[in-house]
Design an enzyme around this catalytic site. Sequence first.
Site, PDB file in Angstrom:
ATOM      1  N   SER A 148       3.596  -5.725 -22.307  1.00  0.00           N
ATOM      2  CA  SER A 148       4.343  -6.283 -21.170  1.00  0.00           C
ATOM      3  C   SER A 148       5.046  -5.169 -20.406  1.00  0.00           C
ATOM      4  CB  SER A 148       5.383  -7.253 -21.739  1.00  0.00           C
ATOM      5  OG  SER A 148       6.471  -7.454 -20.868  1.00  0.00           O
ATOM      6  N   TYR A 161      12.802 -10.193 -26.511  1.00  0.00           N
ATOM      7  CA  TYR A 161      11.428 -10.084 -26.016  1.00  0.00           C
ATOM      8  C   TYR A 161      11.076  -8.620 -25.790  1.00  0.00           C
ATOM      9  CZ  TYR A 161       7.452 -11.072 -22.865  1.00  0.00           C
ATOM     10  OH  TYR A 161       6.207 -11.135 -22.264  1.00  0.00           O
ATOM     11  N   LYS A 165       8.180  -6.540 -27.664  1.00  0.00           N
ATOM     12  CA  LYS A 165       7.066  -5.964 -26.906  1.00  0.00           C
ATOM     13  C   LYS A 165       7.063  -4.439 -26.998  1.00  0.00           C
ATOM     14  CE  LYS A 165       5.266  -9.850 -25.463  1.00  0.00           C
ATOM     15  NZ  LYS A 165       3.986 -10.353 -25.979  1.00  0.00           N
TER      16      LYS A 165
HETATM   17  P1  NAP Z   1       2.450 -18.930 -22.226  1.00  0.00           P
HETATM   18  O1  NAP Z   1       1.992 -19.561 -20.980  1.00  0.00           O
HETATM   19  O2  NAP Z   1       3.828 -19.229 -22.729  1.00  0.00           O
HETATM   20  O3  NAP Z   1       1.373 -19.239 -23.417  1.00  0.00           O
HETATM   21  C1  NAP Z   1       1.627 -18.723 -24.704  1.00  0.00           C
HETATM   22  C2  NAP Z   1       0.865 -19.573 -25.683  1.00  0.00           C
HETATM   23  O4  NAP Z   1       1.190 -19.153 -27.023  1.00  0.00           O
HETATM   24  C3  NAP Z   1       1.259 -21.047 -25.575  1.00  0.00           C
HETATM   25  O5  NAP Z   1       0.152 -21.880 -25.774  1.00  0.00           O
HETATM   26  C4  NAP Z   1       2.248 -21.162 -26.704  1.00  0.00           C
HETATM   27  O6  NAP Z   1       2.497 -22.460 -27.143  1.00  0.00           O
HETATM   28  C5  NAP Z   1       1.552 -20.319 -27.760  1.00  0.00           C
HETATM   29  N1  NAP Z   1       2.439 -20.027 -28.899  1.00  0.00           N
HETATM   30  C6  NAP Z   1       3.778 -19.857 -28.872  1.00  0.00           C
HETATM   31  N2  NAP Z   1       4.236 -19.668 -30.122  1.00  0.00           N
HETATM   32  C7  NAP Z   1       3.167 -19.726 -30.955  1.00  0.00           C
HETATM   33  C8  NAP Z   1       2.995 -19.604 -32.367  1.00  0.00           C
HETATM   34  N3  NAP Z   1       4.035 -19.397 -33.193  1.00  0.00           N
HETATM   35  N4  NAP Z   1       1.758 -19.728 -32.878  1.00  0.00           N
HETATM   36  C9  NAP Z   1       0.697 -19.977 -32.065  1.00  0.00           C
HETATM   37  N5  NAP Z   1       0.778 -20.099 -30.715  1.00  0.00           N
HETATM   38  C10 NAP Z   1       2.013 -19.963 -30.178  1.00  0.00           C
HETATM   39  O7  NAP Z   1       2.339 -17.331 -22.080  1.00  0.00           O
HETATM   40  P2  NAP Z   1       1.431 -16.483 -21.069  1.00  0.00           P
HETATM   41  O8  NAP Z   1       2.165 -16.249 -19.813  1.00  0.00           O
HETATM   42  O9  NAP Z   1       0.048 -17.059 -21.042  1.00  0.00           O
HETATM   43  O10 NAP Z   1       1.421 -15.081 -21.863  1.00  0.00           O
HETATM   44  C11 NAP Z   1       0.540 -14.860 -22.945  1.00  0.00           C
HETATM   45  C12 NAP Z   1       0.976 -13.556 -23.593  1.00  0.00           C
HETATM   46  O11 NAP Z   1       1.037 -12.515 -22.618  1.00  0.00           O
HETATM   47  C13 NAP Z   1       2.359 -13.638 -24.224  1.00  0.00           C
HETATM   48  O12 NAP Z   1       2.395 -12.836 -25.389  1.00  0.00           O
HETATM   49  C14 NAP Z   1       3.261 -13.016 -23.147  1.00  0.00           C
HETATM   50  O13 NAP Z   1       4.426 -12.440 -23.718  1.00  0.00           O
HETATM   51  C15 NAP Z   1       2.358 -11.970 -22.579  1.00  0.00           C
HETATM   52  N6  NAP Z   1       2.682 -11.577 -21.210  1.00  0.00           N
HETATM   53  C16 NAP Z   1       2.796 -12.513 -20.215  1.00  0.00           C
HETATM   54  C17 NAP Z   1       3.092 -12.080 -18.915  1.00  0.00           C
HETATM   55  C18 NAP Z   1       3.235 -13.041 -17.770  1.00  0.00           C
HETATM   56  O14 NAP Z   1       3.749 -12.611 -16.710  1.00  0.00           O
HETATM   57  N7  NAP Z   1       2.863 -14.292 -17.899  1.00  0.00           N
HETATM   58  C19 NAP Z   1       3.253 -10.725 -18.652  1.00  0.00           C
HETATM   59  C20 NAP Z   1       3.167  -9.819 -19.714  1.00  0.00           C
HETATM   60  C21 NAP Z   1       2.867 -10.255 -20.980  1.00  0.00           C
HETATM   61  P3  NAP Z   1       3.820 -23.205 -26.541  1.00  0.00           P
HETATM   62  O15 NAP Z   1       3.382 -23.878 -25.304  1.00  0.00           O
HETATM   63  O16 NAP Z   1       4.277 -24.152 -27.612  1.00  0.00           O
HETATM   64  O17 NAP Z   1       4.875 -22.128 -26.279  1.00  0.00           O
HETATM   65  C1  GCO Z   2      10.761 -12.008 -17.552  1.00  0.00           C
HETATM   66  C2  GCO Z   2       9.282 -12.292 -17.585  1.00  0.00           C
HETATM   67  C3  GCO Z   2       8.519 -11.067 -18.071  1.00  0.00           C
HETATM   68  C4  GCO Z   2       7.047 -11.375 -18.063  1.00  0.00           C
HETATM   69  C5  GCO Z   2       6.252 -10.216 -18.528  1.00  0.00           C
HETATM   70  C6  GCO Z   2       6.381  -9.024 -17.635  1.00  0.00           C
HETATM   71  O1  GCO Z   2      11.538 -12.931 -17.885  1.00  0.00           O
HETATM   72  O2  GCO Z   2      11.124 -10.878 -17.183  1.00  0.00           O
HETATM   73  O3  GCO Z   2       8.992 -13.410 -18.412  1.00  0.00           O
HETATM   74  O4  GCO Z   2       8.953 -10.730 -19.349  1.00  0.00           O
HETATM   75  O5  GCO Z   2       6.760 -12.424 -18.918  1.00  0.00           O
HETATM   76  O6  GCO Z   2       6.519  -9.877 -19.859  1.00  0.00           O
HETATM   77  O7  GCO Z   2       5.429  -8.061 -18.022  1.00  0.00           O
END
Ligand code: NAP
Ligand code: GCO
Length: 289
Positions: A148, A161, A165
């Site tokens: 992230s 978080y 990360k």
């Molecule tokens: P999301 O929409 O919150 O989806 C995460 C998924 O993981 C959801 O289905 C969630 O279920 C599931 N989960 C949570 N806890 C779990 C557990 N203990 N065991 C199994 N599954 C579990 O997140 P996303 O935005 O798609 O992001 C996916 C990954 O990329 C995450 O690791 C996030 O930190 C990372 N990321 C996201 C962004 C962004 O901007 N979106 C940027 C950088 C990194 P629930 O619905 O119950 O929570």
């Molecule tokens: C926040 C956001 C970020 C994104 C992502 C950025 O609250 O700042 O959720 O953490 O999820 O991780 O790379």
Amino acid sequence: MSGVMEKFRLDGKTAWITGASYGLGLAYAKAYAEAGARIVFNDINQELVDRGMKAYKEAGIDAYGAVCDVTNEEQVDAFVKTVEEKFGGVDILVNNAGIIKRIPMTEMTKAQWDQVISVDLTGPFLCSKAVIPGMIKRGGGKIINACSMMSELGRETVSAYAAAKGGLKMLTKNICSEYGQYNIQCNAIGPGYIATPQTAPLREKQPDGSMHPFDRFIRSKTPAQRWGTTEDLQGLAVFLASPASDFINGQVVYIDGGILAYIGQDPSQLDESKFKDVEGVEDVKVGDK
Ligand code: NAP
Ligand code: GCO
């Protein structure tokens, strides 16, 4: 197909994307299926697994899905055993499952801190530990972690978080160091700000219909002046899962529209009329983020 583009295929591989009922995990899985991989996925409860199975079926993907909490070692080991029995084992692991809790650090309880660390850092440890022995037996594998911007930067209210990360960045480097000799490549995707349910609270319109202040802020920090989409990340996800990246190991590849390279501009100077992206993004709130 022959030559260099063949290197980007995943035919004959089984890919396990954790937490892949929606969001980035679903996008990665769809791309992997298009590249030829078999898809297996887990999520935290049956409602989400059913939601994911419906999405995969609608996309014409014959996925295997089951409930598995990535923080529960018994459930993780049982999931991997089932995949080994059914499909011969996990060749590609994407440690995608994650949560965030946006709470000022001094107001965060230990339980809240522990939950974020457990899902975002211990989960990838448990899942990687479970698949590596089989990868070694089969001559290699790919592990891709979900890092992230918070693997490099901090901000208010995301201490747990960011700590997770940041730790995941170092776990990526350590799996590379310890298991690279077995033809296992462990890298990470480092997305910027992507429009998914996890970031929906940061984009919600204000009561008067104006942009969320954070929405305007993050666009002022992003040269592309837009949020990323899940599709923006699919190419990198396939690349890191494929033979095309066999000599890349221990790296976090940031895919952020330029955030980490840019000092940013005055948010008040942004021309809102230029913003056409993000509308219609699936921002279904699913549980407490
Ligand atoms: P999301 O929409 O919150 O989806 C995460 C998924 O993981 C959801 O289905 C969630 O279920 C599931 N989960 C949570 N806890 C779990 C557990 N203990 N065991 C199994 N599954 C579990 O997140 P996303 O935005 O798609 O992001 C996916 C990954 O990329 C995450 O690791 C996030 O930190 C990372 N990321 C996201 C962004 C962004 O901007 N979106 C940027 C950088 C990194 P629930 O619905 O119950 O929570
Ligand atoms: C926040 C956001 C970020 C994104 C992502 C950025 O609250 O700042 O959720 O953490 O999820 O991780 O790379």
